[in-house]
Enzyme design. Structure first.
Site, PDB file in Angstrom:
ATOM      1  N   LYS A   1       0.786  -1.384   0.086  1.00 36.62           N
ATOM      2  CA  LYS A   1      -0.048  -0.036   0.075  1.00 36.62           C
ATOM      3  C   LYS A   1       0.846   1.369  -0.092  1.00 36.62           C
ATOM      4  O   LYS A   1       0.424   2.302  -0.639  1.00 36.62           O
ATOM      5  CB  LYS A   1      -0.950  -0.072   1.119  1.00 36.62           C
ATOM      6  CG  LYS A   1      -2.166  -1.099   1.252  1.00 36.62           C
ATOM      7  CD  LYS A   1      -3.036  -0.842   2.424  1.00 36.62           C
ATOM      8  CE  LYS A   1      -3.793  -2.109   2.501  1.00 36.62           C
ATOM      9  NZ  LYS A   1      -4.719  -1.816   3.811  1.00 36.62           N
TER      10      LYS A   1
ATOM     11  N   ASP B   1      -9.886   2.335   2.891  1.00 35.46           N
ATOM     12  CA  ASP B   1      -9.805   1.759   4.180  1.00 35.46           C
ATOM     13  C   ASP B   1     -10.612   2.558   5.265  1.00 35.46           C
ATOM     14  O   ASP B   1     -11.094   2.176   6.143  1.00 35.46           O
ATOM     15  CB  ASP B   1      -8.404   1.549   4.734  1.00 35.46           C
ATOM     16  CG  ASP B   1      -7.590   0.446   3.965  1.00 35.46           C
ATOM     17  OD1 ASP B   1      -8.459  -0.578   3.821  1.00 35.46           O
ATOM     18  OD2 ASP B   1      -6.519   0.344   3.734  1.00 35.46           O
TER      19      ASP B   1
END
Ligand code: ATR
Length: 305
Positions: free
Chosen positions: A88, A124
């Site tokens: 990420k 997220d």
């Protein structure tokens, strides 16, 4: 039947068929994203022929191979990509453009194809906020939040809390230097919201938050069954609710402590589901709320199996 774990060499010889999506990780074998997304796509395809040829694949890509993999996925016509551990943060500097909301997070988990290259997003935070609402009936906005951890997951959670204007944010971490680094990143985003950090040894006695706060675990303590709780819940003012981002195992030591104190609590499965549904919304335009139920069923079935 489970789809195979693909590798970089599979990508090199890839011949495009339909609309392809992929998740990249290392390791990737236990990711729930492929069953979640393929279940949602199958459900969509039953009523909308546009999705009949959409499919979601999984690739095991070591960090050194990520730039090459992202170039190849684009060249081969992939429509979207999810990124999981450890990609990420690495991918953040490797994409053509980044959604402004993802910039303070410094990490991307969703890439959407553009002619110029990949555009990076981070879903997220949406996943966390939506899961806390769904499982605990609470909003991040207006909440006094006690956030456990100062790594990548905590940074994403903290940014979301501040962007949604929580009432205050207290961050608790084992290692002071990591805590101070995160506080330094967050300070310019606080915009008047009280933001304070506490090393673990400072707990007990210090009034880190008023009673009725929302405790969120963003540490990795709990991923193994034998892990201790990242904080003694009894050392905090009695919280209104506890959310643990960990979903496997489903009950961490922190959640067991919450249950023992009769504090409402939830694990991170709903967060996983809602971040996934938001990724699919970015790629397909279908609202996340529409695909989340199919993803949730698939995630539960995959965990049970
Ligand atoms: P992630 O990307 O999942 O956030 P990370 O960046 O490695 O992973 O961060 C892990 C976080 O979990 C850190 O806050 C770490 O605390 P330290 O800064 O002290 O290392 C925290 N953590 C890991 N194991 C822990 C444990 N046993 N007790 C308390 N905190 C722990």
């Amino acid at each position: 039947m489970t789809d195979p774990v693909l590798m970089l060499h599979d990508l090199q010889s890839w011949s495009p068929a339909g609309t392809a999506l992929a998740v990249l990780g290392h390791p990737i074998g236990h990711s729930l994203s492929p069953p979640m997304h393929n279940a949602a796509l199958a459900a969509l395809a039953r009523t909308d022929a546009r999705f009949a040829d959409w499919k979601y694949f999984r690739f095991d890509v070591p960090p050194d191979d990520l730039p090459r993999a992202l170039d190849l996925l684009h060249a081969k016509g992939f429509h979207g990509v999810n990124l999981t551990v450890p990609h990420k943060v690495i991918a953040y500097d490797r994409v053509a453009t980044v959604d402004p909301a993802a910039r303070p997070v410094g990490a991307v988990n969703t890439l959407h194809r553009t002619d110029r290259g990949w555009r990076g997003f981070n879903t997220d935070g949406y996943g966390l906020a939506t899961a806390v609402r769904e499982t605990l009936g609470r909003e991040l906005g207006g909440a006094h939040v006690v956030l456990l951890g100062a790594g990548g997951a905590a940074r994403g959670a903290a940014v979301e809390c501040l962007q949604r204007r929580c009432a205050s944010l207290a961050i608790v971490n084992r290692t002071r230097t990591n805590l101070d680094a995160l506080l330094g990143i967050l300070a310019p985003l606080a915009g008047g919201i009280p933001l304070r950090g506490f090393a673990l040894e400072q707990l007990g006695g210090s009034a880190i938050a008023p009673p009725g706060a929302l405790v969120i675990n963003a540490t990795s303590a709990g991923l193994r069954d034998s892990d201790p709780t990242p904080v003694e819940l009894r050392d905090l003012p009695r919280p209104a609710a506890v959310f643990d981002m960990i979903y496997n195992p489903p009950q961490t030591a922190l959640l067991r402590a919450a249950r023992a104190l009769d504090v409402p609590h939830a694990n991170g499965l709903a967060m996983l589901v809602h971040q996934g549904a938001k990724s699919l919304e970015i790629w397909s335009g279908v609202p996340a709320g529409q695909t989340a139920p199919a993803m949730a069923s698939a995630a539960r079935a995959a965990l049970a199996g």
